[in-house]
Scaffold this active site. Structure first.
Site, PDB file in Angstrom:
ATOM      1  N   ASN A 337      80.726  11.176  27.757  1.00 13.59           N
ATOM      2  CA  ASN A 337      79.462  11.865  27.467  1.00 13.59           C
ATOM      3  C   ASN A 337      79.720  13.202  26.793  1.00 13.59           C
ATOM      4  O   ASN A 337      79.828  14.231  27.466  1.00 13.59           O
ATOM      5  CB  ASN A 337      78.665  12.072  28.763  1.00 13.59           C
ATOM      6  CG  ASN A 337      78.322  10.762  29.451  1.00 13.59           C
ATOM      7  OD1 ASN A 337      78.329   9.704  28.820  1.00 13.59           O
ATOM      8  ND2 ASN A 337      78.025  10.824  30.723  1.00 13.59           N
ATOM      9  N   SER A 388      89.478  -4.368  34.492  1.00 12.00           N
ATOM     10  CA  SER A 388      89.346  -3.295  33.518  1.00 12.00           C
ATOM     11  C   SER A 388      90.304  -3.594  32.372  1.00 12.00           C
ATOM     12  O   SER A 388      91.246  -4.375  32.517  1.00 12.00           O
ATOM     13  CB  SER A 388      89.670  -1.946  34.157  1.00 12.00           C
ATOM     14  OG  SER A 388      88.763  -1.648  35.196  1.00 12.00           O
ATOM     15  N   HIS A 406      81.644   2.060  27.139  1.00 15.23           N
ATOM     16  CA  HIS A 406      82.376   2.825  28.156  1.00 15.23           C
ATOM     17  C   HIS A 406      82.586   2.039  29.436  1.00 15.23           C
ATOM     18  O   HIS A 406      83.226   2.518  30.366  1.00 15.23           O
ATOM     19  CB  HIS A 406      81.659   4.126  28.459  1.00 15.23           C
ATOM     20  CG  HIS A 406      80.495   4.015  29.413  1.00 15.23           C
ATOM     21  ND1 HIS A 406      79.539   3.033  29.311  1.00 15.23           N
ATOM     22  CD2 HIS A 406      80.145   4.763  30.501  1.00 15.23           C
ATOM     23  CE1 HIS A 406      78.653   3.195  30.285  1.00 15.23           C
ATOM     24  NE2 HIS A 406      78.993   4.223  31.021  1.00 15.23           N
ATOM     25  N   ALA A 408      80.958  -1.772  31.731  1.00 14.91           N
ATOM     26  CA  ALA A 408      80.206  -3.026  31.727  1.00 14.91           C
ATOM     27  C   ALA A 408      78.726  -2.802  31.438  1.00 14.91           C
ATOM     28  O   ALA A 408      78.100  -3.575  30.718  1.00 14.91           O
ATOM     29  CB  ALA A 408      80.383  -3.744  33.066  1.00 14.91           C
TER      30      ALA A 408
END
Length: 482
Positions: A337, A388, A406, A408
């Site tokens: 972010n 992952s 970033h 799921a």
């Protein structure tokens, strides 16, 4: 769902004056609801927005969708970075072999050791930081770390003079103390003492098994009731105190990034710099006074986040070394972010990523020397209990503004998951896969059923030619804060 034009494999476009590109295979496309497209259209209507990309993990958020990437020339949109500034992922590789963790009792011991080191304790869970050092981290981020570590960070530091408001500093450093002073004025005269965990003598007196005892508790932030700075821990029994402390500290730590975003949100709303369809979509020129102040404050919050993740990695590394003699090293750290200035087609743009990660392919001019020939690692976590992945960007990443997903991505909000999912199903799902968790029950709002299928998300990215997987990680244990 609106009518989409197919541009290529797993690549669609929402018609309009500002292109909104959507990257998803057919299965993932069905997970997009109308709110995602509405928020994307509202964002596209902001002056200065040139293009938008929606990742396969996209879902609705505050103002702009989570899983969105926005390119502008001279416009900053705080809600396309969000409240959790520089939320990110770090990847620590160890010399441990999977066979060493096959026994669940060994994994349980590792979980407990990490909890004690990271989750609670004056001398263990918290790394003491003086006010001067805190100010230095605000300005310099991870600049003081050795080159071997700095080379493995997406960003070592953001340019910042640490010009946070006094309120943001309170939330970053003195939040609890100043709140407690209202009801306990002499709190600063006392020294916190760490309680002992793991001793439960009352169990023998009650003749109860620990699993029969209630562990329900709640952490309450009283800001909405006019008591900003005061947090209550209600309920909880016996072994839950460690988890209660961790969730409380998490609530406090989130305040810094949230405070930065909130202050600029209110300031810009008061000036009328907002999208009429959504008051949270405020914006400003990057070269204005408020724009420069926002970038400085965002950079300071990001610097703290980067160093905080490195400290957490160091604490986990200490546990693995002490328990197993394992060697560890940082592979990479990446943020989700942020707003960063980057080149697109040779021209400078402000790239906003909200729930999306940078994806520079090999040879990209912004690529550090270490990763120039290969592309930097992109850490893509699955949901709780699913694999992952480590990816590297491909040349096709230009289509997505050099960004990918970033994670799921949610299909159920936290409230919907807590209301609609069954606890027994969530617990059984992890147990059948021999994945340990540090809580008595799997948190429903973090369970696998609350998220999109990570395999389909990864397929969407690969099929669109944005990135490829170079390694996958299967979970054996999960440590949650609550």
């Amino acid at each position: 769902m609106p009518t989409l034009e197919q541009v290529g494999t797993n690549h669609y476009r929402l018609p309009g004056d500002v292109p909104i590109d959507v990257f998803a295979n057919e299965a993932i496309l069905r997970t997009f609801d109308e709110a995602v497209f509405e928020q994307a259209r509202n964002t596209a209507a902001i002056p200065g927005v040139e293009s938008i990309a929606l990742m396969p993990d996209a879902h609705s958020g505050y103002g702009a969708p989570i899983g969105a990437v926005v390119a502008t020339r001279n416009t900053l949109i705080p809600m396309v970075a969000g409240y959790d500034i520089s939320c990110g992922m770090s990847f620590l590789q160890s010399s441990l072999q999977v066979e060493q963790l096959a026994d669940w009792r060994i994994r349980r011991g590792v979980i407990q050791a990490i909890e004690q080191r990271v989750a609670l304790g004056r001398d263990k869970a918290v790394t003491p930081v003086t006010r001067d050092r805190f100010e230095r981290i605000l300005r310099e981020g991870a600049q003081a770390y050795p080159a071997e570590i700095r080379d493995r960070l997406e960003r070592v530091k953001f340019d910042s003079q640490g010009q946070l408001s006094g309120r943001a500093r309170q939330r970053g450093v003195d939040y609890l103390l100043q709140g407690f002073e209202r009801v306990f004025p002499r709190i600063r005269d006392y020294r916190p003492v760490r309680t002992t965990t793991g001793v439960r003598p009352t169990l023998f007196k009650w003749r109860k098994n620990e699993d029969e005892l209630s562990r329900r508790y709640e952490v309450i932030d009283h800001a909405s009731q006019g008591a900003d700075g005061f947090i209550t821990i209600a309920g909880g029994k016996l072994s839950m105190y460690r988890l209660m402390a961790e969730e409380t500290s998490d609530a406090v730590c989130r305040k810094l990034g949230h405070q930065v975003a909130s202050e600029f949100l209110h300031e810009l709303q008061s000036q009328g710099l907002q999208q009429p369809a959504d008051r949270e979509l405020v914006f400003m020129p990057a070269d204005s006074d408020v724009g420069r102040r926002y970038l400085d404050a965002m950079g300071a919050a990001a610097n703290i986040a980067i160093v905080n993740r490195l400290l957490l990695l160091a604490q986990v590394a200490e546990v693995l070394e002490e328990e197993f003699g394992a060697a560890t090293h940082v592979v990479y750290d990446i943020s989700h972010n942020l707003i960063q200035q980057e080149e697109v087609d040779g021209e400078a743009h402000w790239i906003h990523r909200k729930g999306a990660t940078r994806a520079f392919p090999a040879g990209h001019p912004g690529q550090p020397r270490r990763w120039h020939a290969t592309g930097h690692p992109i850490i893509t976590p699955g949901s709780m209990g699913t694999s992952s992945h480590i990816q590297v960007a491909q040349a096709g990443a230009r289509a997505s503004l050099y960004s990918i997903n970033h994670g799921a991505g949610r299909v159920l909000s936290r409230r919907a998951a807590n209301r609609g999912l069954k606890q027994a199903d969530a617990d059984r799902w992890l147990a059948e896969r021999d994945i340990l968790v540090n809580t008595r029950h799997v948190p429903l709002d973090e369970s696998a059923a609350a998220y999109k299928d990570i395999d389909q998300v990864i397929d969407s990215i690969a099929g669109a030619g944005l990135a490829r997987v170079v390694a996958s990680c299967r979970p054996m244990a999960v440590i949650k804060g609550a």
